[in-house]
Design a protein around this motif. Structure first.
Motif, short mmCIF file in Angstrom:
data_model
loop_
_atom_site.label_atom_id
_atom_site.label_comp_id
_atom_site.label_asym_id
_atom_site.label_seq_id
_atom_site.Cartn_x
_atom_site.Cartn_y
_atom_site.Cartn_z
N SER A 74 11.83 7.64 -0.23
CA SER A 74 11.05 8.18 -1.35
C SER A 74 11.80 7.93 -2.65
O SER A 74 12.98 7.62 -2.65
N GLU A 91 7.75 5.33 -8.00
CA GLU A 91 7.76 6.18 -9.19
C GLU A 91 7.39 5.39 -10.44
O GLU A 91 6.68 5.89 -11.30
N ARG A 137 4.20 0.02 -9.20
CA ARG A 137 2.86 0.31 -8.65
C ARG A 137 1.85 -0.75 -9.07
O ARG A 137 0.99 -1.14 -8.28
N ALA A 176 -0.29 -3.18 -6.61
CA ALA A 176 -1.76 -3.24 -6.65
C ALA A 176 -2.23 -4.68 -6.80
O ALA A 176 -3.20 -5.10 -6.15
N GLN A 209 8.93 3.45 5.06
CA GLN A 209 7.97 4.56 5.15
C GLN A 209 8.66 5.90 4.95
O GLN A 209 8.09 6.82 4.35
N ASP A 230 -1.76 -6.47 -3.53
CA ASP A 230 -2.77 -5.99 -2.59
C ASP A 230 -4.08 -6.77 -2.77
O ASP A 230 -4.65 -7.29 -1.80
N GLU A 251 5.64 2.82 -12.90
CA GLU A 251 4.31 2.25 -13.08
C GLU A 251 4.30 0.74 -12.87
O GLU A 251 3.36 0.21 -12.26
N ARG A 259 2.02 1.62 -3.69
CA ARG A 259 1.00 2.10 -4.62
C ARG A 259 1.01 3.62 -4.71
O ARG A 259 0.66 4.19 -5.74
N SER A 260 1.44 4.29 -3.65
CA SER A 260 1.47 5.75 -3.68
C SER A 260 2.88 6.33 -3.77
O SER A 260 3.05 7.45 -4.26
N LYS A 261 3.90 5.61 -3.32
CA LYS A 261 5.25 6.17 -3.25
C LYS A 261 6.18 5.75 -4.38
O LYS A 261 7.17 6.42 -4.64
N ARG A 268 0.83 -1.21 0.00
CA ARG A 268 0.00 0.00 0.00
C ARG A 268 0.87 1.26 0.00
O ARG A 268 0.49 2.27 -0.59
N LEU A 269 2.03 1.18 0.62
CA LEU A 269 2.99 2.28 0.51
C LEU A 269 3.47 2.43 -0.93
O LEU A 269 3.56 3.54 -1.46
#
Length: 185
Positions: free
Chosen positions: A124, A63, A68, A72, A121, A75, A65, A59-61, A56-57
């Motif tokens: 980045s 870079e 990500r 997903a 967490q 998940d 595709e 999916r948003s953090k 889940r981290l």
């Protein structure tokens, strides 16, 4: 006869003196289980919780595709597997999860270190992706080890099937993540 042989083999081969399968009336085979099935489900519930936190981290953090997209997919898959195992544990009258360290004496795999999750967490960009992929590779390797424990001495048909699928899918995920870390030149 095959089920009796499996139960006997599971009992004799289990390193934790797994109990033989509970007797089940006709039509309730999903309730046939032993200590290995319970330990597998409890350990994987805790394990999946950590994996879901990581993906889940990502999916948003992340870079990239492709990273990500992988996150997903994991998940969705692990959320569904988690729900299934929670239903089994409830049906079997067992606690919903166990601390990963509770099964260390049984050969249980360790969970992901909380400090590693904190570092993930805080990361980045590309640093996040590298940490994420390396951490998830190790995490999914532990899932394979837990799954192989189940296929070695478990007796519940659903748990055995899930363990085989976890072994195959996590092995493929690891191969994909290794390619993400080391793209062909």
């Amino acid at each position: 006869m095959k089920r009796i042989a499996l139960v006997l083999a599971a009992f004799l081969l289990a390193g934790c003196a797994a109990a033989p399968a509970q007797p089940a009336p006709a039509g309730t085979e999903h309730r046939v289980f032993n200590d290995t099935d319970v330990m597998f489900s409890q350990m994987m519930v805790a394990h999946h919780g950590q994996a879901l936190e990581m993906v889940r981290l990502a999916r948003s953090k992340a870079e990239r595709e492709d990273v990500r997209t992988l996150a997903a997919a994991i998940d969705v898959t692990e959320t569904d597997e988690l729900k299934t195992m929670q239903v089994w544990l409830d049906t079997w009258g067992q606690p919903p999860a166990a601390d990963a360290s509770a099964h260390a004496g049984h050969g249980g795999a360790h969970g992901t270190n909380p400090d590693d999750l904190k570092a993930l967490q805080a990361a980045s960009g590309r640093d996040f992706e590298t940490k994420f992929l390396n951490l998830l590779i190790a995490h999914q390797h532990n899932a394979i080890e837990i799954a192989r424990m189940e296929t070695g001495t478990g007796v519940n048909p659903g748990a055995l099937d899930l363990a085989k699928r976890i072994d195959e899918s996590r092995t493929a995920e690891i191969q994909q993540m290794l390619r993400f870390l080391n793209p062909p030149a």
